[in-house]
Design a protein around this motif. Structure first.
Motif, PDB file in Angstrom:
ATOM      1  N   GLY A 130    -136.646 -27.151   5.455  1.00  0.00           N
ATOM      2  CA  GLY A 130    -136.037 -27.773   6.629  1.00  0.00           C
ATOM      3  C   GLY A 130    -134.789 -28.580   6.395  1.00  0.00           C
ATOM      4  N   MET A 131    -134.264 -28.609   5.181  1.00  0.00           N
ATOM      5  CA  MET A 131    -133.038 -29.358   4.922  1.00  0.00           C
ATOM      6  C   MET A 131    -131.827 -28.573   5.407  1.00  0.00           C
ATOM      7  N   THR A 132    -130.832 -29.316   5.884  1.00  0.00           N
ATOM      8  CA  THR A 132    -129.551 -28.688   6.179  1.00  0.00           C
ATOM      9  C   THR A 132    -128.797 -28.465   4.864  1.00  0.00           C
ATOM     10  N   HIS A 133    -127.696 -27.735   4.939  1.00  0.00           N
ATOM     11  CA  HIS A 133    -126.906 -27.501   3.728  1.00  0.00           C
ATOM     12  C   HIS A 133    -126.418 -28.823   3.140  1.00  0.00           C
ATOM     13  N   ALA A 134    -125.953 -29.725   4.003  1.00  0.00           N
ATOM     14  CA  ALA A 134    -125.452 -31.019   3.529  1.00  0.00           C
ATOM     15  C   ALA A 134    -126.558 -31.848   2.888  1.00  0.00           C
ATOM     16  N   GLN A 135    -127.740 -31.838   3.496  1.00  0.00           N
ATOM     17  CA  GLN A 135    -128.863 -32.588   2.927  1.00  0.00           C
ATOM     18  C   GLN A 135    -129.279 -32.014   1.582  1.00  0.00           C
ATOM     19  N   ALA A 136    -129.339 -30.690   1.494  1.00  0.00           N
ATOM     20  CA  ALA A 136    -129.720 -30.050   0.232  1.00  0.00           C
ATOM     21  C   ALA A 136    -128.702 -30.354  -0.858  1.00  0.00           C
ATOM     22  N   MET A 137    -127.426 -30.345  -0.476  1.00  0.00           N
ATOM     23  CA  MET A 137    -126.381 -30.638  -1.452  1.00  0.00           C
ATOM     24  C   MET A 137    -126.505 -32.076  -1.945  1.00  0.00           C
ATOM     25  N   ARG A 138    -126.745 -33.001  -1.023  1.00  0.00           N
ATOM     26  CA  ARG A 138    -126.799 -34.417  -1.379  1.00  0.00           C
ATOM     27  C   ARG A 138    -128.071 -34.775  -2.142  1.00  0.00           C
ATOM     28  N   ARG A 139    -129.199 -34.203  -1.758  1.00  0.00           N
ATOM     29  CA  ARG A 139    -130.482 -34.619  -2.325  1.00  0.00           C
ATOM     30  C   ARG A 139    -130.955 -33.766  -3.503  1.00  0.00           C
ATOM     31  N   VAL A 140    -130.510 -32.516  -3.552  1.00  0.00           N
ATOM     32  CA  VAL A 140    -131.046 -31.606  -4.572  1.00  0.00           C
ATOM     33  C   VAL A 140    -129.992 -31.180  -5.588  1.00  0.00           C
ATOM     34  N   ILE A 141    -128.853 -30.693  -5.100  1.00  0.00           N
ATOM     35  CA  ILE A 141    -127.873 -30.081  -5.996  1.00  0.00           C
ATOM     36  C   ILE A 141    -127.036 -31.125  -6.742  1.00  0.00           C
ATOM     37  N   LEU A 142    -126.371 -32.011  -5.991  1.00  0.00           N
ATOM     38  CA  LEU A 142    -125.447 -32.956  -6.631  1.00  0.00           C
ATOM     39  C   LEU A 142    -126.114 -33.868  -7.664  1.00  0.00           C
ATOM     40  N   PRO A 143    -127.318 -34.398  -7.413  1.00  0.00           N
ATOM     41  CA  PRO A 143    -127.930 -35.238  -8.454  1.00  0.00           C
ATOM     42  C   PRO A 143    -128.095 -34.526  -9.795  1.00  0.00           C
ATOM     43  N   GLN A 144    -128.252 -33.206  -9.755  1.00  0.00           N
ATOM     44  CA  GLN A 144    -128.410 -32.451 -11.001  1.00  0.00           C
ATOM     45  C   GLN A 144    -127.079 -32.165 -11.689  1.00  0.00           C
ATOM     46  N   VAL A 145    -126.063 -31.907 -10.896  1.00  0.00           N
ATOM     47  CA  VAL A 145    -124.796 -31.473 -11.508  1.00  0.00           C
ATOM     48  C   VAL A 145    -123.871 -32.632 -11.885  1.00  0.00           C
ATOM     49  N   ILE A 146    -124.096 -33.805 -11.293  1.00  0.00           N
ATOM     50  CA  ILE A 146    -123.216 -34.938 -11.600  1.00  0.00           C
ATOM     51  C   ILE A 146    -123.204 -35.214 -13.096  1.00  0.00           C
ATOM     52  N   LYS A 147    -124.373 -35.194 -13.715  1.00  0.00           N
ATOM     53  CA  LYS A 147    -124.450 -35.468 -15.150  1.00  0.00           C
ATOM     54  C   LYS A 147    -123.655 -34.437 -15.947  1.00  0.00           C
ATOM     55  N   ARG A 148    -123.703 -33.189 -15.517  1.00  0.00           N
ATOM     56  CA  ARG A 148    -122.979 -32.139 -16.228  1.00  0.00           C
ATOM     57  C   ARG A 148    -121.466 -32.264 -16.036  1.00  0.00           C
ATOM     58  N   MET A 149    -121.053 -32.800 -14.900  1.00  0.00           N
ATOM     59  CA  MET A 149    -119.637 -32.851 -14.586  1.00  0.00           C
ATOM     60  C   MET A 149    -118.952 -34.118 -15.075  1.00  0.00           C
ATOM     61  N   LEU A 150    -119.709 -35.136 -15.443  1.00  0.00           N
ATOM     62  CA  LEU A 150    -119.114 -36.418 -15.822  1.00  0.00           C
ATOM     63  C   LEU A 150    -118.080 -36.303 -16.938  1.00  0.00           C
ATOM     64  N   PRO A 151    -118.373 -35.589 -18.045  1.00  0.00           N
ATOM     65  CA  PRO A 151    -117.333 -35.487 -19.089  1.00  0.00           C
ATOM     66  C   PRO A 151    -116.058 -34.832 -18.586  1.00  0.00           C
ATOM     67  N   ALA A 152    -116.188 -33.786 -17.768  1.00  0.00           N
ATOM     68  CA  ALA A 152    -115.000 -33.102 -17.249  1.00  0.00           C
ATOM     69  C   ALA A 152    -114.199 -34.019 -16.335  1.00  0.00           C
ATOM     70  N   PHE A 153    -114.888 -34.780 -15.489  1.00  0.00           N
ATOM     71  CA  PHE A 153    -114.181 -35.701 -14.598  1.00  0.00           C
ATOM     72  C   PHE A 153    -113.525 -36.834 -15.383  1.00  0.00           C
ATOM     73  N   THR A 154    -114.186 -37.300 -16.430  1.00  0.00           N
ATOM     74  CA  THR A 154    -113.593 -38.351 -17.253  1.00  0.00           C
ATOM     75  C   THR A 154    -112.314 -37.850 -17.919  1.00  0.00           C
ATOM     76  N   ASN A 155    -112.365 -36.625 -18.442  1.00  0.00           N
ATOM     77  CA  ASN A 155    -111.164 -36.035 -19.039  1.00  0.00           C
ATOM     78  C   ASN A 155    -110.053 -35.861 -18.007  1.00  0.00           C
ATOM     79  N   ARG A 156    -110.443 -35.530 -16.772  1.00  0.00           N
ATOM     80  CA  ARG A 156    -109.432 -35.359 -15.719  1.00  0.00           C
ATOM     81  C   ARG A 156    -108.759 -36.693 -15.411  1.00  0.00           C
ATOM     82  N   MET A 157    -109.527 -37.785 -15.398  1.00  0.00           N
ATOM     83  CA  MET A 157    -108.949 -39.106 -15.167  1.00  0.00           C
ATOM     84  C   MET A 157    -107.927 -39.447 -16.238  1.00  0.00           C
ATOM     85  N   ILE A 158    -108.231 -39.079 -17.490  1.00  0.00           N
ATOM     86  CA  ILE A 158    -107.318 -39.336 -18.593  1.00  0.00           C
ATOM     87  C   ILE A 158    -106.022 -38.543 -18.408  1.00  0.00           C
ATOM     88  N   GLU A 159    -106.162 -37.279 -18.041  1.00  0.00           N
ATOM     89  CA  GLU A 159    -104.993 -36.434 -17.856  1.00  0.00           C
ATOM     90  C   GLU A 159    -104.095 -36.952 -16.736  1.00  0.00           C
TER      91      GLU A 159
END
Length: 222
Positions: A130-159
């Motif tokens: 019963g979740m909408t796409h936005a709810q699923a993204m916020r509650r299920v997907i993003l919490p898992q991928v944020i950890k994986r993306m942190l190094p890439a985002f940190t490198n982007r800030m440096i660049e």
């Protein structure tokens, strides 16, 4: 050169000028990162959309900004873009716009790669309960991928911090611009540009150190 005697007093005497340049650099750097992350997430959603009228323009946008030099983008927004809109942008606005749109393009690919690394069954399962796409993204997907993306985002800030120095080409009074101005005024490029390089190092190194620590921590936890 053998008789040259370095005199760093010129740096101390003009520290307020360099400090103003550093402040302008930060004013370009941090907003372009924040706005670029927001825009990058939105563009990533368009890239992942099954609607071609969303996915194709977003793909063109990402490739356009990733495959052209940042310096050309800044110069284009300052000299060419005003011809299209009929309004002359200030150097600061043109630099902020160019860096933000460039950061958006790269952030979109980081988001897209992170989201695609999650099995699509998780999104389908979230929608099945019963979740909408936005709810699923916020509650299920993003919490898992944020950890994986942190190094890439940190490198982007440096660049982006390093790319902000290119704004000096269009006369934004940031740190590099002030350093070049002082060098030509006092004929002391060694002392002044060495100080500018050191200031950039102090500004950027914490991010580099953090990125290294994050990568090591994530490698241990995986």
């Amino acid at each position: 050169m053998m008789n040259y005697s370095p005199d760093f007093s010129v740096v101390l005497d003009n520290w307020p000028v360099l400090a103003r340049g550093l402040w302008v650099t930060i004013q370009i750097w941090l907003p372009s990162i924040a706005l670029g992350l927001i825009g990058g997430f939105l563009i990533s959603q368009a890239r992942l959309s099954s609607r071609r009228w969303l996915s194709i323009p977003s793909l063109v946008y990402v490739e356009l900004f990733r495959d052209t030099p940042v310096l050309i983008q800044l110069i284009w927004f300052f000299y060419a873009f005003p011809i299209l809109i009929g309004v002359q942008l200030t150097p600061f606005t043109a630099a902020l716009l160019g860096l933000t749109l460039n950061t958006t393009a790269y952030s979109a690919e980081i988001f897209r790669g992170g989201i695609k690394s999650i099995h699509r069954g998780q999104m389908e399962g979230a929608k099945a309960i019963g979740m909408t796409h936005a709810q699923a993204m916020r509650r299920v997907i993003l919490p898992q991928v944020i950890k994986r993306m942190l190094p890439a985002f940190t490198n982007r800030m440096i660049e982006v911090a390093k790319m902000s120095s290119l704004a000096s080409v269009i006369s934004v009074h940031e740190l590099m611009y002030q350093g070049r101005l002082l060098s030509s005024t006092y004929y002391r490029p060694f002392e002044i540009l060495t100080a500018v390089a050191f200031i950039y190092f102090v500004l950027i190194y914490p991010g580099t150190f953090l990125a290294g620590r994050l990568e090591k921590r994530l490698a241990r936890s995986s």
